[in-house]
Structures are given as C-alpha cells and as structure tokens.
Design a protein around this motif. Sequence first.
Motif, mmCIF file in Angstrom:
data_model
loop_
_atom_site.group_PDB
_atom_site.id
_atom_site.type_symbol
_atom_site.label_atom_id
_atom_site.label_comp_id
_atom_site.label_asym_id
_atom_site.label_seq_id
_atom_site.Cartn_x
_atom_site.Cartn_y
_atom_site.Cartn_z
ATOM 1 N N THR A 1 69.880 29.333 27.367
ATOM 2 C CA THR A 1 68.846 28.345 27.638
ATOM 3 C C THR A 1 68.606 27.548 26.358
ATOM 4 O O THR A 1 68.999 27.959 25.273
ATOM 5 N N ASP B 1 57.015 20.082 33.244
ATOM 6 C CA ASP B 1 57.802 20.149 34.477
ATOM 7 C C ASP B 1 59.193 20.731 34.259
ATOM 8 O O ASP B 1 60.030 20.691 35.157
ATOM 9 N N TRP B 2 59.451 21.273 33.089
ATOM 10 C CA TRP B 2 60.749 21.862 32.812
ATOM 11 C C TRP B 2 60.978 23.110 33.648
ATOM 12 O O TRP B 2 60.050 23.821 34.008
ATOM 13 N N ALA B 3 62.242 23.365 33.918
ATOM 14 C CA ALA B 3 62.666 24.606 34.570
ATOM 15 C C ALA B 3 63.911 25.089 33.843
ATOM 16 O O ALA B 3 64.572 24.320 33.149
ATOM 17 N N ALA B 4 64.226 26.361 34.013
ATOM 18 C CA ALA B 4 65.416 26.925 33.372
ATOM 19 C C ALA B 4 66.624 26.063 33.717
ATOM 20 O O ALA B 4 66.713 25.563 34.830
ATOM 21 N N GLU C 1 63.277 25.569 28.238
ATOM 22 C CA GLU C 1 62.015 26.296 28.078
ATOM 23 C C GLU C 1 61.396 25.998 26.725
ATOM 24 O O GLU C 1 62.035 25.453 25.839
#
Length: 105
Positions: free
Chosen positions: A41, A73-76, A79
């Motif tokens: 990530t 609003d981030w997603a994997a 992070e």
Amino acid sequence: MELAGRAVISDNSRLDLDALQRRMVTAKAALPVLAHQLPATFAAFDVLAVDGHDTRDLPFSNRPALLEELTKDWAAPLELSPGSTDPELARTLAWPASQFAQRAG
C-alpha cells in the motif's frame, strides 16, 4: 496534490520491511505472484502541495489535519500513515519510531 509517503507491506498490523525488500529485488517474471502474496500500500504522511500551492510553509502541526481532509475518500491500497503527538499512543502504533518523530514534530 503532492504527498510525501512510502510503499509499505503490513503483516499482522506491523510493517514487514523484509517483505518490501523481497518485492523490490524480485525477478520481473516472479513479481506478479509475489505482489499477490505480499500486497503493498501507499501510506501518506505529509501533504507538500495542493492545487499548485506549496504547503510546506504551513506549520507541520496543521498539515496532518489538511492531509486527513484531502484523503478522506481514499481506499486501499492508499492510506494515511498513523501518527500521534501523544507519546503513549505513538508507542502502540505499528510504525517505526522515526515515523512518530516526523508526525509529532
């Protein structure tokens, strides 16, 4: 948006630097399998610029809140790097001590 961050691989909520090194030196042909086994990530820990405006002149203590807002609003696999100005809480976070110093600075 320009960010400072790093590629990381976690294992049981801890950074796995050996796994990250294996991914970096793996032969091209073996990389897809290893990337599936050891997903990485991007962990951001600072915001350097927004819409062409340099944010490095802002007090560092203000930038984590700006970073959190910009990345809400981030997603994997994206992070935020955990951090705290509370030394006791920082000790419980699963990131290197140098990261705590950067975030608390």
